[in-house]
Write a protein that holds these residues in place. Structure first.
Motif, mmCIF file in Angstrom:
data_model
loop_
_atom_site.group_PDB
_atom_site.id
_atom_site.type_symbol
_atom_site.label_atom_id
_atom_site.label_comp_id
_atom_site.label_asym_id
_atom_site.label_seq_id
_atom_site.Cartn_x
_atom_site.Cartn_y
_atom_site.Cartn_z
ATOM 1 N N THR A 114 -2.363 2.090 -11.024
ATOM 2 C CA THR A 114 -1.859 3.460 -11.140
ATOM 3 C C THR A 114 -1.128 3.767 -9.841
ATOM 4 O O THR A 114 -1.701 3.596 -8.758
ATOM 5 C CB THR A 114 -3.025 4.448 -11.340
ATOM 6 O OG1 THR A 114 -3.841 3.988 -12.415
ATOM 7 C CG2 THR A 114 -2.501 5.844 -11.660
ATOM 8 N N HIS A 115 0.087 4.194 -9.946
ATOM 9 C CA HIS A 115 0.889 4.415 -8.743
ATOM 10 C C HIS A 115 0.407 5.637 -7.972
ATOM 11 O O HIS A 115 -0.176 6.574 -8.543
ATOM 12 C CB HIS A 115 2.370 4.551 -9.122
ATOM 13 C CG HIS A 115 2.970 3.277 -9.629
ATOM 14 N ND1 HIS A 115 4.316 3.090 -9.781
ATOM 15 C CD2 HIS A 115 2.378 2.122 -10.041
ATOM 16 C CE1 HIS A 115 4.532 1.878 -10.252
ATOM 17 N NE2 HIS A 115 3.368 1.257 -10.422
ATOM 18 N N SER A 116 0.661 5.655 -6.682
ATOM 19 C CA SER A 116 0.159 6.725 -5.810
ATOM 20 C C SER A 116 0.633 8.093 -6.264
ATOM 21 O O SER A 116 -0.138 9.066 -6.238
ATOM 22 C CB SER A 116 0.614 6.487 -4.370
ATOM 23 O OG SER A 116 2.019 6.696 -4.236
ATOM 24 N N GLY A 158 -2.952 10.887 -3.120
ATOM 25 C CA GLY A 158 -3.225 9.728 -3.971
ATOM 26 C C GLY A 158 -2.719 8.453 -3.332
ATOM 27 O O GLY A 158 -1.911 8.500 -2.409
ATOM 28 N N TYR A 159 -3.228 7.322 -3.829
ATOM 29 C CA TYR A 159 -2.734 6.012 -3.393
ATOM 30 C C TYR A 159 -2.757 5.078 -4.584
ATOM 31 O O TYR A 159 -3.367 5.381 -5.616
ATOM 32 C CB TYR A 159 -3.572 5.474 -2.219
ATOM 33 C CG TYR A 159 -5.052 5.379 -2.474
ATOM 34 C CD1 TYR A 159 -5.908 6.447 -2.169
ATOM 35 C CD2 TYR A 159 -5.624 4.223 -3.040
ATOM 36 C CE1 TYR A 159 -7.272 6.368 -2.411
ATOM 37 C CE2 TYR A 159 -6.980 4.142 -3.289
ATOM 38 C CZ TYR A 159 -7.802 5.203 -2.971
ATOM 39 O OH TYR A 159 -9.163 5.135 -3.210
ATOM 40 N N GLN A 182 0.865 -1.176 0.000
ATOM 41 C CA GLN A 182 0.000 0.000 0.000
ATOM 42 C C GLN A 182 0.908 1.236 0.000
ATOM 43 O O GLN A 182 1.815 1.331 0.825
ATOM 44 C CB GLN A 182 -0.894 0.026 1.246
ATOM 45 C CG GLN A 182 -1.780 -1.229 1.408
ATOM 46 C CD GLN A 182 -1.038 -2.394 2.043
ATOM 47 O OE1 GLN A 182 -0.319 -2.218 3.033
ATOM 48 N NE2 GLN A 182 -1.145 -3.582 1.461
ATOM 49 N N VAL A 183 0.681 2.134 -0.968
ATOM 50 C CA VAL A 183 1.518 3.332 -1.107
ATOM 51 C C VAL A 183 0.620 4.566 -1.099
ATOM 52 O O VAL A 183 -0.428 4.579 -1.742
ATOM 53 C CB VAL A 183 2.338 3.308 -2.410
ATOM 54 C CG1 VAL A 183 3.396 4.407 -2.405
ATOM 55 C CG2 VAL A 183 3.005 1.945 -2.608
ATOM 56 N N GLY A 184 1.059 5.586 -0.355
ATOM 57 C CA GLY A 184 0.310 6.841 -0.308
ATOM 58 C C GLY A 184 1.203 8.012 -0.648
ATOM 59 O O GLY A 184 2.407 7.974 -0.409
ATOM 60 N N ALA A 185 0.605 9.049 -1.225
ATOM 61 C CA ALA A 185 1.346 10.242 -1.631
ATOM 62 C C ALA A 185 0.556 11.489 -1.286
ATOM 63 O O ALA A 185 -0.677 11.477 -1.266
ATOM 64 C CB ALA A 185 1.621 10.193 -3.143
#
Ligand SMILES: Nc1ccn([C@H]2C[C@H](O)[C@@H](COP(=O)(O)O)O2)c(=O)n1
Ligand SMILES: [Zn+2]
Length: 161
Positions: free
Chosen positions: A78-80, A48-49, A32-35
């Protein structure tokens, strides 16, 4: 006049906390990636995530990491960082700062550079030895985009609302 409160969190803790919170929306079972994108005067511009594009169901598209490319997640997620850039409905992201929980890949590095983002604050870099991240750093260095690792304070809050 009372003195101001001490022990408040830093800007980096605040915005990295927002990125971590964003990543908690990710349906990716493995990573899990967050931006969070922030202006030069510390205003949150976008978040975004990592996930599938609109209309591509989380229950129908593949979350597998293995198998034929058509049948695993990498063609589709789709990447964060790209989501945070695409979610921004304002004008320019020129000079902005990106907080992200995992170091950007080469594809996101291109989008970050072209969007005019000048600084990246990242937490994890577990893929640092991969060609993707090495190429990402090569482009970011060439383009003069600064990046540094978030300095954990050890008092990171566990967000359990
Ligand atoms: N900086 C990054 C790197 C990866 N992602 C996304 C892409 C996938 O959904 C997931 C990585 O999956 P793994 O190979 O660890 O199973 O994270 C991203 O959004 N930003
Ligand atoms: Zn990426």
């Amino acid at each position: 006049m009372s003195d101001k409160r001490s022990g408040y969190i830093s800007w980096d803790e605040y915005f990295m906390g927002v990125a971590v919170l964003s990543g908690m929306r990710s349906k990716d079972p493995h990573t899990q990636v967050g931006a969070c994108i922030v202006s030069e005067d510390n205003k949150i511009l976008s978040m975004g995530y990592n996930g599938f594009p609109k209309g591509c169901s989380d229950d129908e598209f593949p979350w597998a990491r293995e198998g034929e490319p058509y049948d695993n997640k990498y063609f589709y997620t789709t990447h964060s960082e790209l989501n945070a850039i695409l979610n921004y409905r304002g004008g320019s992201l020129e000079g902005a700062k990106l907080y992200v929980t995992l170091f950007p890949c080469n594809e996101c590095a291109k989008a970050i550079i072209q969007a005019g983002i000048r600084t990246i604050v990242y937490d994890d870099d577990k893929y640092e030895m991969t060609p993707s991240v090495m190429a990402s750093k090569r482009m970011l260095d060439a383009a003069g985009v600064r990046y540094y690792r978030y300095k954990r304070t050890g008092r990171e809050i566990q967000i359990t609302l």
